[in-house]
Write an enzyme that holds these catalytic residues in place. Sequence first.
Site, PDB file in Angstrom:
ATOM      1  N   PRO A 138       0.891  -1.166   0.059  1.00 19.32           N
ATOM      2  CA  PRO A 138       0.027   0.048  -0.111  1.00 19.32           C
ATOM      3  C   PRO A 138       0.845   1.368  -0.133  1.00 19.32           C
ATOM      4  CG  PRO A 138      -0.899  -1.841   1.482  1.00 19.32           C
ATOM      5  CD  PRO A 138       0.298  -2.176   0.918  1.00 19.32           C
ATOM      6  N   TYR A 139       1.833   1.073   0.921  1.00 21.88           N
ATOM      7  CA  TYR A 139       2.858   2.353   0.702  1.00 21.88           C
ATOM      8  C   TYR A 139       3.352   2.509  -0.580  1.00 21.88           C
ATOM      9  CZ  TYR A 139       7.056   5.323   1.654  1.00 21.88           C
ATOM     10  OH  TYR A 139       8.034   6.140   1.506  1.00 21.88           O
TER      11      TYR A 139
END
Length: 301
Positions: A138-139
């Site tokens: 997600p980062y």
Amino acid sequence: MRYVVTGAAGFVGSHLAQALLEEGHDVVGVDCFTDYYDPAEKEENARGLDMRRLDLAEEPLDLGGVDGVFHLAAQAGVRSFGDVFPLYVRRNLIATQRVLEACVQANVRVVLASSSSVYGEAEAYPTPEDTRPRPISPYGITKLGCEQLAYAYRADAVVLRYFTVYGPRQRPDMFFRRVCESLLAGEPFEIYGSGEQSRSFTYVGDAVAATAAAMERAPAGAVYNVGGGDEASMLEAIGLLEQISGRELDVRHVGAAQGDVSRTKADVTRIRAALGWEPRMPLRDGLEAMWSWASARVAAG
Ligand code: UGA
């Protein structure tokens, strides 16, 4: 010059803000002191800086009289999945979209902190900037989204893809910080997977030099890797810290972490040619600085 540094209470942001001050610039630090790690540590990082406590995802950023913005505020950490996803959206995508709007309106250049994690398991090593991005966290996905927003807004933006930055004040969830603290406490250290994964570790002073140079002389729209010269596996890096500290680390292997890539290796040809930047700090010397800082911190209680 008068610069805004977002994330100025964080690891890289605080070093950057201090370096800019030392060069004689005016610096306004912005941070919302999230509790991703102990905010007291961030207060310590930001000591002596002119700080504004501001949540960029909802509060306005005043750029009157500002010559440039270094946008380093973010939700960091590549190994976070699940319930925290909205935090990545808010603190990376929404905050960056608002910073870009403000910069475009004020006609101000922005240097954006992106990440080697946009490459995921990279298609080529060393990895040049035009390698197809395939983030697996997600980062990394939200960081890639931030890059794309800068193009969409036609901002005067320079994107820097930092590769695993280390040095004094490294975040407490990161590898070297945890290794140093385990060595100091004589406690076991959990390594994710085999320990054969490797990184282009980048010393924080080198990352700061690249960031300042990008603001001063990069062409608008440029994207650069900012990566250290010495690639090392986690087991090799532990060996170096054991030599430096004169201690032995009790390593326990646990399962590999989702979001972790097996290798990063920066190709820095582009930034070397454009800005004359290259990594200068050898890994061993950088780790000595990191060990001194971590030891002094623990000794001070
Ligand atoms: C780091 C930063 O945390 C990200 O914010 C940044 O964007 C990213 O670099 C980047 O280059 O873009 P990472 O490379 O995972 O991410 O850096 P570390 O947290 O220092 O981890 C390095 C390696 O050590 C990873 O393979 C990780 O699995 C391993 N590790 C970390 C452990 O085995 N045990 C730990 O307790 C911590």
